[in-house]
Design an enzyme around this catalytic site. Structure first.
Site, short mmCIF file in Angstrom:
data_model
loop_
_atom_site.label_atom_id
_atom_site.label_comp_id
_atom_site.label_asym_id
_atom_site.label_seq_id
_atom_site.Cartn_x
_atom_site.Cartn_y
_atom_site.Cartn_z
N SER A 1 -31.14 51.93 -2.26
CA SER A 1 -30.16 52.78 -2.94
C SER A 1 -30.84 53.55 -4.06
O SER A 1 -31.80 53.06 -4.67
CB SER A 1 -29.07 51.89 -3.54
OG SER A 1 -28.24 52.66 -4.38
N TYR B 1 -25.93 45.34 -9.04
CA TYR B 1 -26.08 45.88 -7.69
C TYR B 1 -27.42 46.58 -7.54
O TYR B 1 -28.19 46.30 -6.61
CB TYR B 1 -24.93 46.86 -7.38
CG TYR B 1 -25.19 47.70 -6.15
CD1 TYR B 1 -25.22 47.12 -4.88
CD2 TYR B 1 -25.45 49.07 -6.25
CE1 TYR B 1 -25.50 47.88 -3.76
CE2 TYR B 1 -25.72 49.84 -5.13
CZ TYR B 1 -25.74 49.24 -3.89
OH TYR B 1 -26.03 50.00 -2.78
N LYS C 1 -30.85 45.63 -5.17
CA LYS C 1 -31.52 46.52 -4.20
C LYS C 1 -33.01 46.65 -4.53
O LYS C 1 -33.86 46.70 -3.66
CB LYS C 1 -30.88 47.92 -4.18
CG LYS C 1 -29.43 47.95 -3.76
CD LYS C 1 -29.18 47.20 -2.48
CE LYS C 1 -29.06 48.05 -1.27
NZ LYS C 1 -28.62 47.33 -0.07
N1 LIG Z 1 -22.14 53.82 0.87
C1 LIG Z 1 -23.00 54.35 0.00
O1 LIG Z 1 -22.70 55.36 -0.69
C2 LIG Z 1 -24.38 53.75 -0.15
C3 LIG Z 1 -25.31 54.40 -0.99
C4 LIG Z 1 -26.60 53.86 -1.11
C5 LIG Z 1 -26.93 52.70 -0.42
N2 LIG Z 1 -26.01 52.10 0.38
C6 LIG Z 1 -26.42 50.88 1.11
O2 LIG Z 1 -26.17 51.10 2.49
C7 LIG Z 1 -25.81 49.87 3.11
C8 LIG Z 1 -24.53 50.06 3.91
O3 LIG Z 1 -23.53 50.54 3.02
P1 LIG Z 1 -22.06 50.85 3.54
O4 LIG Z 1 -21.49 51.88 2.65
O5 LIG Z 1 -22.07 51.09 5.02
O6 LIG Z 1 -21.37 49.46 3.19
P2 LIG Z 1 -20.28 48.63 4.02
O7 LIG Z 1 -19.73 47.61 3.09
O8 LIG Z 1 -19.35 49.56 4.70
O9 LIG Z 1 -21.20 47.94 5.13
C9 LIG Z 1 -21.87 46.74 4.92
C10 LIG Z 1 -21.73 45.94 6.20
O10 LIG Z 1 -22.39 44.67 6.02
C11 LIG Z 1 -21.51 43.65 6.46
N3 LIG Z 1 -21.85 42.46 5.67
C12 LIG Z 1 -21.69 42.29 4.34
N4 LIG Z 1 -22.13 41.07 3.97
C13 LIG Z 1 -22.57 40.46 5.10
C14 LIG Z 1 -23.16 39.18 5.38
N5 LIG Z 1 -23.36 38.28 4.39
N6 LIG Z 1 -23.49 38.87 6.66
C15 LIG Z 1 -23.30 39.79 7.66
N7 LIG Z 1 -22.77 41.02 7.46
C16 LIG Z 1 -22.41 41.35 6.21
C17 LIG Z 1 -20.11 44.17 6.19
O11 LIG Z 1 -19.12 43.54 6.98
C18 LIG Z 1 -20.26 45.65 6.53
O12 LIG Z 1 -20.07 45.89 7.92
C19 LIG Z 1 -25.70 48.83 1.99
O13 LIG Z 1 -26.89 48.08 1.98
C20 LIG Z 1 -25.60 49.66 0.73
O14 LIG Z 1 -26.17 48.99 -0.39
C21 LIG Z 1 -24.75 52.60 0.54
#
Ligand SMILES: NC(=O)c1ccc[n+]([C@@H]2O[C@H](COP(=O)([O-])OP(=O)(O)OC[C@H]3O[C@@H](n4cnc5c(N)ncnc54)[C@H](O)[C@@H]3O)[C@@H](O)[C@H]2O)c1
Length: 211
Positions: A89, A113, A117
């Site tokens: 991130s 958070y 990361k």
């Molecule tokens: N959405 C954003 O703007 C953004 C920005 C930068 C980084 N990220 C990173 O991208 C990744 C995905 O983000 P997202 O927005 O799709 O989030 P999200 O919460 O929609 O997806 C995360 C997924 O991981 C699964 N999950 C969570 N904990 C779990 C566990 N212990 N075991 C198995 N599965 C598990 C959830 O069910 C979900 O499907 C994350 O690592 C997040 O830190 C997201």
């Protein structure tokens, strides 16, 4: 794909994608999954990601995002899997000093958070030193958009749905910050479209695999 569906929706996974429901903390189950499907690389998306929640629940965030990743790496090492793409991130930079933000920008995460990361990247870096690991971390800002209409984002913790929810009920979206050097004092946020991001992950996978 492996997901515990704590946040994801099973109904959105195409029928031809094998689904293993489980927690990434279960290293033994992950090893079984890797072996069953002949996995050669991991794209790690799983994480808890609400910045404000991470301030209230730091232990939970370290458990999910750091201990969870450690479990994934444990299973990968035992199964001799050495390709890894990490959804990191831009939160690892905190408030960046340059714009556009360069990869060389100093790390200064400002929330548990962001720290989790960052620690995840350290973990990958150290594993790449002790074991064979081809890895890429993608540090991105806010994600928006959908690959198709039926995949529209409706999660309450994501900014765009929050803005539309407010407009739908006749409220002004609540935007924090009033003293940024902009016309209305609110900050400028960068977004990346989710399809561009998916393509970036695919490119990173190919790069890890030597393509
Ligand atoms: N959405 C954003 O703007 C953004 C920005 C930068 C980084 N990220 C990173 O991208 C990744 C995905 O983000 P997202 O927005 O799709 O989030 P999200 O919460 O929609 O997806 C995360 C997924 O991981 C699964 N999950 C969570 N904990 C779990 C566990 N212990 N075991 C198995 N599965 C598990 C959830 O069910 C979900 O499907 C994350 O690592 C997040 O830190 C997201």
């Amino acid at each position: 794909m492996c997901d515990d569906f704590s946040a994801g929706l099973r109904s959105r996974i195409p029928e031809d994608v094998p689904i293993v429901e489980g927690d990434i903390a279960d290293t033994t189950a992950l090893r079984g999954t890797f072996n069953t499907f002949g996995v050669t690389g991991v794209v790690h998306l799983s994480a808890k990601k609400a910045t404000s929640e991470s301030v209230d629940l730091p232990l939970h965030y370290y458990k999910e995002n750091v201990t969870g990743l450690q479990s994934v790496f444990g299973a990968m090492v035992i199964s001799s899997i050495d390709n890894f793409v990490y959804s990191s991130s831009a939160a690892v930079y905190g408030t960046p000093q340059s714009n556009p933000v360069k990869e060389s920008e100093a790390f200064n995460p400002e929330s548990p958070y962001g720290e989790t990361k960052f620690v995840g990247e350290w973990l990958a870096k150290d594993l790449a030193t002790s074991d064979a690991l081809n890895w890429i971390a993608l540090r991105y800002f806010n994600v928006a958009g959908a690959g198709s209409d039926d995949l529209g984002d409706n999660r309450v913790n994501n900014l765009i749905p929050m803005v539309f929810q407010a407009i739908e009920i006749g409220r002004r979206p609540r935007i924090f910050g009033a003293d940024y050097p902009t016309l209305d004092g609110t900050c400028i946020r960068d977004y990346i479209h989710v399809v561009d991001l998916a393509e970036a992950h695919v490119a990173a996978v190919k790069k890890c695999e030597g393509g």
